[in-house]
Design a protein around this motif. Structure first.
Motif, PDB file in Angstrom:
ATOM      1  N   SER A 272       0.851  -1.235   0.053  1.00 36.86           N
ATOM      2  CA  SER A 272      -0.042  -0.074   0.195  1.00 36.86           C
ATOM      3  C   SER A 272       0.832   1.272  -0.097  1.00 36.86           C
ATOM      4  N   LEU A 273       1.919   0.978   0.813  1.00 40.95           N
ATOM      5  CA  LEU A 273       2.815   2.269   0.821  1.00 40.95           C
ATOM      6  C   LEU A 273       3.230   2.955  -0.469  1.00 40.95           C
ATOM      7  N   TRP A 274       3.781   1.837  -1.338  1.00 37.85           N
ATOM      8  CA  TRP A 274       4.379   1.700  -2.566  1.00 37.85           C
ATOM      9  C   TRP A 274       3.235   2.334  -3.794  1.00 37.85           C
ATOM     10  N   VAL A 275       1.955   1.431  -3.737  1.00 43.47           N
ATOM     11  CA  VAL A 275       1.113   1.774  -4.538  1.00 43.47           C
ATOM     12  C   VAL A 275       0.154   2.784  -4.353  1.00 43.47           C
ATOM     13  N   ARG A 313      11.871  -1.251   5.045  1.00 38.50           N
ATOM     14  CA  ARG A 313      10.791  -1.195   4.403  1.00 38.50           C
ATOM     15  C   ARG A 313      10.320  -0.148   3.587  1.00 38.50           C
ATOM     16  N   VAL A 314      10.800   0.991   4.114  1.00 32.83           N
ATOM     17  CA  VAL A 314      10.335   2.220   3.253  1.00 32.83           C
ATOM     18  C   VAL A 314      11.506   2.457   2.296  1.00 32.83           C
ATOM     19  N   LEU A 315      12.681   2.256   2.735  1.00 37.37           N
ATOM     20  CA  LEU A 315      13.574   2.475   1.624  1.00 37.37           C
ATOM     21  C   LEU A 315      13.437   1.673   0.427  1.00 37.37           C
ATOM     22  N   GLU A 316      13.163   0.486   0.655  1.00 35.15           N
ATOM     23  CA  GLU A 316      13.059  -0.511  -0.539  1.00 35.15           C
ATOM     24  C   GLU A 316      11.714  -0.027  -1.411  1.00 35.15           C
ATOM     25  N   SER A 317      10.628   0.574  -0.829  1.00 37.58           N
ATOM     26  CA  SER A 317       9.553   0.937  -1.490  1.00 37.58           C
ATOM     27  C   SER A 317       9.572   2.154  -2.245  1.00 37.58           C
ATOM     28  N   SER A 318      10.647   2.855  -1.759  1.00 37.03           N
ATOM     29  CA  SER A 318      10.525   4.494  -2.130  1.00 37.03           C
ATOM     30  C   SER A 318      10.969   4.837  -3.670  1.00 37.03           C
ATOM     31  N   GLY A 319      11.292   4.056  -4.577  1.00 35.62           N
ATOM     32  CA  GLY A 319      11.418   4.145  -5.843  1.00 35.62           C
ATOM     33  C   GLY A 319      10.810   5.422  -6.445  1.00 35.62           C
ATOM     34  N   PRO A 320       9.468   5.205  -6.392  1.00 34.59           N
ATOM     35  CA  PRO A 320       8.752   6.380  -7.022  1.00 34.59           C
ATOM     36  C   PRO A 320       8.777   7.650  -6.444  1.00 34.59           C
ATOM     37  N   VAL A 321       9.316   7.888  -5.071  1.00 37.85           N
ATOM     38  CA  VAL A 321       9.181   8.866  -4.194  1.00 37.85           C
ATOM     39  C   VAL A 321      10.390  10.004  -5.135  1.00 37.85           C
ATOM     40  N   PRO A 322       9.982  11.344  -5.177  1.00 34.58           N
ATOM     41  CA  PRO A 322      10.639  12.209  -5.919  1.00 34.58           C
ATOM     42  C   PRO A 322      12.273  12.415  -5.205  1.00 34.58           C
ATOM     43  N   TRP A 323      13.199  12.295  -6.254  1.00 33.11           N
ATOM     44  CA  TRP A 323      14.543  12.143  -5.709  1.00 33.11           C
ATOM     45  C   TRP A 323      14.838  13.364  -4.604  1.00 33.11           C
ATOM     46  N   ARG A 324      14.578  14.622  -4.870  1.00 33.96           N
ATOM     47  CA  ARG A 324      14.639  15.779  -3.983  1.00 33.96           C
ATOM     48  C   ARG A 324      14.196  15.306  -2.627  1.00 33.96           C
ATOM     49  N   PHE A 344      20.441   0.109  -1.662  1.00 33.22           N
ATOM     50  CA  PHE A 344      20.732  -0.281  -3.019  1.00 33.22           C
ATOM     51  C   PHE A 344      19.426  -0.568  -3.773  1.00 33.22           C
ATOM     52  N   ARG A 345      18.589  -1.222  -3.052  1.00 35.05           N
ATOM     53  CA  ARG A 345      17.147  -1.592  -3.847  1.00 35.05           C
ATOM     54  C   ARG A 345      16.299  -0.416  -3.978  1.00 35.05           C
ATOM     55  N   GLY A 346      16.509   0.616  -2.949  1.00 26.73           N
ATOM     56  CA  GLY A 346      15.674   1.814  -3.292  1.00 26.73           C
ATOM     57  C   GLY A 346      16.267   2.489  -4.645  1.00 26.73           C
ATOM     58  N   ILE A 347      17.614   2.522  -4.781  1.00 26.74           N
ATOM     59  CA  ILE A 347      18.112   3.367  -5.997  1.00 26.74           C
ATOM     60  C   ILE A 347      17.761   2.330  -7.215  1.00 26.74           C
ATOM     61  N   LEU A 348      17.795   1.084  -7.150  1.00 26.41           N
ATOM     62  CA  LEU A 348      17.525   0.252  -8.026  1.00 26.41           C
ATOM     63  C   LEU A 348      16.001   0.459  -8.682  1.00 26.41           C
ATOM     64  N   HIS A 349      15.044   0.504  -7.700  1.00 24.37           N
ATOM     65  CA  HIS A 349      13.894   0.631  -7.928  1.00 24.37           C
ATOM     66  C   HIS A 349      13.446   2.241  -8.491  1.00 24.37           C
ATOM     67  N   SER A 350      14.422   2.962  -7.955  1.00 23.75           N
ATOM     68  CA  SER A 350      14.210   4.219  -8.363  1.00 23.75           C
ATOM     69  C   SER A 350      14.587   4.627  -9.862  1.00 23.75           C
ATOM     70  N   HIS A 351      15.373   3.732 -10.440  1.00 17.76           N
ATOM     71  CA  HIS A 351      16.009   3.693 -11.903  1.00 17.76           C
ATOM     72  C   HIS A 351      15.175   2.845 -12.627  1.00 17.76           C
ATOM     73  N   HIS A 352      14.432   1.572 -12.264  1.00 20.47           N
ATOM     74  CA  HIS A 352      13.862   0.524 -12.976  1.00 20.47           C
ATOM     75  C   HIS A 352      12.410   0.741 -12.901  1.00 20.47           C
ATOM     76  N   ASP A 353      11.855   1.182 -11.891  1.00 21.10           N
ATOM     77  CA  ASP A 353      10.365   1.338 -11.849  1.00 21.10           C
ATOM     78  C   ASP A 353       9.732   2.392 -12.753  1.00 21.10           C
ATOM     79  N   VAL A 354       8.662   2.081 -13.311  1.00 23.15           N
ATOM     80  CA  VAL A 354       8.076   2.987 -14.356  1.00 23.15           C
ATOM     81  C   VAL A 354       7.824   4.426 -13.540  1.00 23.15           C
TER      82      VAL A 354
END
Length: 392
Positions: A272-275, A313-324, A344-354
């Motif tokens: 839910s946090l992510w979506v 848990r928050v970092l791994e889900s934070s891909g869509p959060v604005p970088w700033r 690392f997973r947060g950055i990975l998802h920040s790059h690969h998530d739509v």
């Protein structure tokens, strides 16, 4: 007259550190705390400093710092009254909003040497607090022992959210019959899955107009605890849509934080946090701040495990959060070895998530802060992509 000057005000702060050290030494992740007078101040400072450590808090009687020059009525038993020196910091009262523990505040009547309006304001600012007033001077536990015990026992006997949700369902004929089976006595198929219970009853629970919005939200989170179904979080989000009341927001994010702190992984809350929140550009930055950003100073190698669990848990889900909104949190977390994989997973998802967002050069710098094993899956490809300047 006992004057509560700077030295007296520093004592609860130093004692707060000692209590936290004591909890660390015993390996206690989560405790209940109760305090009387200045011990109560120590207790609430512990709950402010590390909210995830305190499940329930009882304060009797205690009040936050007051403006200068306020003199309490004389307390005859001890000839005790207090003149407050110095102006409290502007955010002193606002720190009570950090407390996530379910809290009971006990206050006295007109003979009490405490300012009752200050106590009431303190209780109002604690997200999940109730105020029990007694028409006596302190100590309440000595002046009204039976009523004091009754109030405390009732508070401690209150059911957790999941049990309240179970009883709410039972009142409507919905009872559990197995690990993932329920019955309502009416369905033709004879049994329901947790997913079916969520779809049939979550909206009714979150829309129960016999309860105020705070109780409805706690009921909803209780259903999440019972069912671990994402659909319940959809109804929770729907229930708060358009509500700008800060008290409602505090109950909402307290519900998320406490479950992100918990040892058991709640898939529904993380998803839910992510979506529901991070993929929505209108809510991502605010919600990221609520569930993690506010605790930036608590992200250290010696942080208690509940804080580290929530951060992971928050970092791994934070891909869509604005970088700033997340860059500083990433940089601080990268200094904590226990959070390296999550960053690392947060950055990975920040790059690969739509819906991902990052600055390639700055993300590469954060990666460089950490000592990740060179054989970490996707690490080489991610570095190459960031070095080329490719955005999500």
């Amino acid at each position: 007259m006992n004057s509560r000057g700077p030295a007296a005000r520093e004592w609860p702060i130093s004692m707060c550190d000692e209590v936290l050290g004591f909890l660390d030494a015993l390996g206690l992740d989560r405790v209940d705390l109760a305090g009387y007078r200045m011990d109560g101040e120590v207790a609430y400072r512990v709950a402010q400093a590390q909210p995830w450590r305190v499940a329930r808090l009882i304060l009797e009687p205690v009040e936050p710092p007051s403006p200068p020059g306020l003199v309490r009525p004389e307390y005859s038993e001890e000839n005790w009254f207090t003149e407050v020196e110095g102006e409290p910091a502007p955010d002193e009262l606002d720190r009570f909003r950090r407390i996530t523990a379910r809290t009971l505040v006990l206050s006295g009547g007109p003979t009490s040497p405490f300012w009752q309006d200050r106590i009431a304001e303190m209780a109002r600012r604690i997200p999940d607090a109730r105020l029990a007033a007694f028409p006596v001077g302190p100590p309440v536990h000595a002046a009204e022992p039976e009523e004091f015990v009754r109030a405390v026992v009732e508070f401690l006997d209150e059911l957790p959210d999941s049990e309240s949700a179970r009883l709410w369902l039972a009142e409507r004929g919905v009872v559990r019959t197995g690990e993932d089976t329920w019955t309502d006595g009416e369905s033709e198929e004879g049994s329901l899955t947790s997913n079916e219970v969520a779809h049939r009853w979550a909206a009714a629970a979150l829309g129960d107009d016999s309860l105020d919005i705070g109780h409805r939200l706690r009921l909803g989170f209780g259903l999440v605890d019972l069912l671990d179904e994402y659909w319940v979080t959809v109804e929770i989000a729907s229930a708060v849509q358009g509500i700008a009341d800060p008290d409602t927001a505090r109950v909402l994010w307290n519900g998320y934080r406490s479950r992100l702190d918990a040892p058991a992984h709640c898939e529904a809350i993380v998803y839910s946090l992510w979506v529901d929140w991070f993929e929505d550009r209108d809510t991502a930055e605010r919600v990221f701040t609520e569930v993690l950003g506010k605790d930036l100073t608590q992200l250290r190698p010696d942080s208690p495990e509940p804080m580290l669990r929530r951060a992971r848990r928050v970092l791994e889900s934070s891909g869509p959060v604005p970088w700033r909104a997340k860059e500083l949190v990433y940089r601080v977390s990268a200094r904590v070895p226990e959070l390296s994989e999550a960053v690392f997973r947060g950055i990975l998802h920040s790059h690969h998530d739509v819906y991902g967002d990052l600055d390639p050069a700055e993300a590469l710098a954060v990666l460089g802060q950490m000592r990740l094993p060179e054989d970490t899956e996707h690490l080489a490809e991610l570095r190459s992509a960031l070095e080329s300047g490719r955005r999500p």
